[in-house]
Design a protein around this motif. Sequence first.
Motif, short mmCIF file in Angstrom:
data_model
loop_
_atom_site.label_atom_id
_atom_site.label_comp_id
_atom_site.label_asym_id
_atom_site.label_seq_id
_atom_site.Cartn_x
_atom_site.Cartn_y
_atom_site.Cartn_z
N THR A 12 -4.15 12.12 -3.34
CA THR A 12 -4.17 10.43 -3.84
C THR A 12 -4.20 10.81 -5.44
O THR A 12 -4.02 11.56 -6.20
CB THR A 12 -5.11 9.09 -3.49
OG1 THR A 12 -4.64 8.54 -3.89
CG2 THR A 12 -6.55 9.69 -4.78
N SER A 64 -0.71 4.64 -7.21
CA SER A 64 0.09 4.05 -7.07
C SER A 64 1.39 3.54 -7.70
O SER A 64 1.42 2.35 -8.10
CB SER A 64 -0.91 3.07 -5.74
OG SER A 64 -1.19 1.95 -6.01
N THR A 65 1.88 3.49 -6.23
CA THR A 65 3.29 2.93 -6.84
C THR A 65 3.33 1.34 -7.15
O THR A 65 3.05 0.61 -8.16
CB THR A 65 5.05 2.51 -6.18
OG1 THR A 65 4.82 3.67 -5.89
CG2 THR A 65 5.86 1.97 -6.44
N ASP A 76 3.08 8.40 -7.87
CA ASP A 76 2.70 9.15 -6.00
C ASP A 76 3.80 9.61 -4.95
O ASP A 76 4.04 10.31 -4.48
CB ASP A 76 2.01 8.02 -5.61
CG ASP A 76 2.60 6.55 -5.84
OD1 ASP A 76 3.88 6.49 -6.36
OD2 ASP A 76 2.43 5.64 -4.66
N VAL A 136 -2.53 6.51 -0.06
CA VAL A 136 -2.70 5.69 -1.08
C VAL A 136 -4.13 4.21 -0.60
O VAL A 136 -3.49 3.71 0.15
CB VAL A 136 -2.41 4.59 -2.18
CG1 VAL A 136 -1.63 6.07 -3.41
CG2 VAL A 136 -0.75 4.45 -1.98
N GLN A 157 -7.81 7.93 -7.05
CA GLN A 157 -6.41 6.99 -7.06
C GLN A 157 -6.14 6.05 -8.56
O GLN A 157 -5.34 6.44 -8.69
CB GLN A 157 -6.79 5.88 -5.60
CG GLN A 157 -5.15 4.97 -5.91
CD GLN A 157 -4.95 4.62 -4.22
OE1 GLN A 157 -5.74 4.11 -3.53
NE2 GLN A 157 -4.76 2.76 -4.85
#
Length: 270
Positions: free
Chosen positions: A190, A193-194, A214, A226, A244
């Motif tokens: 992970t 994230s976007t 990611d 994620v 993450q």
Amino acid sequence: MASKGKILALVSSGRGFPLKDGKIYKGAGYYLNELTVPTRALMKEGYEITFANPRGNTPQPDVNSETVDFFGGDAAKLQDYLLFRDGLMELRDPVRIADVIASGLDQYDAVFVPGGHGPMIDLLDDPDAGIVLRHFHETSKPTAVLCHGPISLLSALPNSWEFVAALAAGDVAGARAKAQGWIYAGYKMTIFSTAEEQQREPLEIGGKVLFYPDFALSTAGGDVSVLAPWKSYVLQDRELISGQNPFSDEAVLKVLLSVLNEKKKVAAAA
């Protein structure tokens, strides 16, 4: 307290994170909690921390990370960690990664890469970072990466610079072609994230990143997942421990300590 062992912490040397439209985010660096929460706890456990970066210069903190938001809203806790950070002489005067390699990587029990946008500047395609990560992969020693830190895994690509350049240019097919032979292909992992990046772009960096972390790891062949933004999330696959976002700091630490303790038990019983 007798030393339990040594942990290598890789940080960025970068000053300025390139964005789309030619913009530069000058505040990029390491996130305070991501660097200090794990390293402080590891030091309390008896581990020595060696900080290293590509140029051996003092790493830059991201000023957006020096807030109570990442310390449970506790101003006293933030100040405590700022004081801890300011007392880390080894962080102010880190070793060059090349010099760490020359001194021998076998002495280290684990490698740790905290996040912040710093790793997106230089660790993602630094040849020496790649040598370090390949060593820990080949020796099955813990590799803990947090938030944007997992982007450093790309440095272990045979053609990391070419992969990153293709991705930055929007040439996804070309990037995939350059990803052959990645040691982490198929690993569950992970990274920031976007959705999280898109929330922070207008608030923190004032522009758009060249590519989303990611997506980059997925393009290279990682099995990336994620959770919803700002939830603590950690995955472990073989030697790799990935978290993450900033709120995954303690969870990454917990898994890393567990793996280190288990390895020591096995070694003691051998």
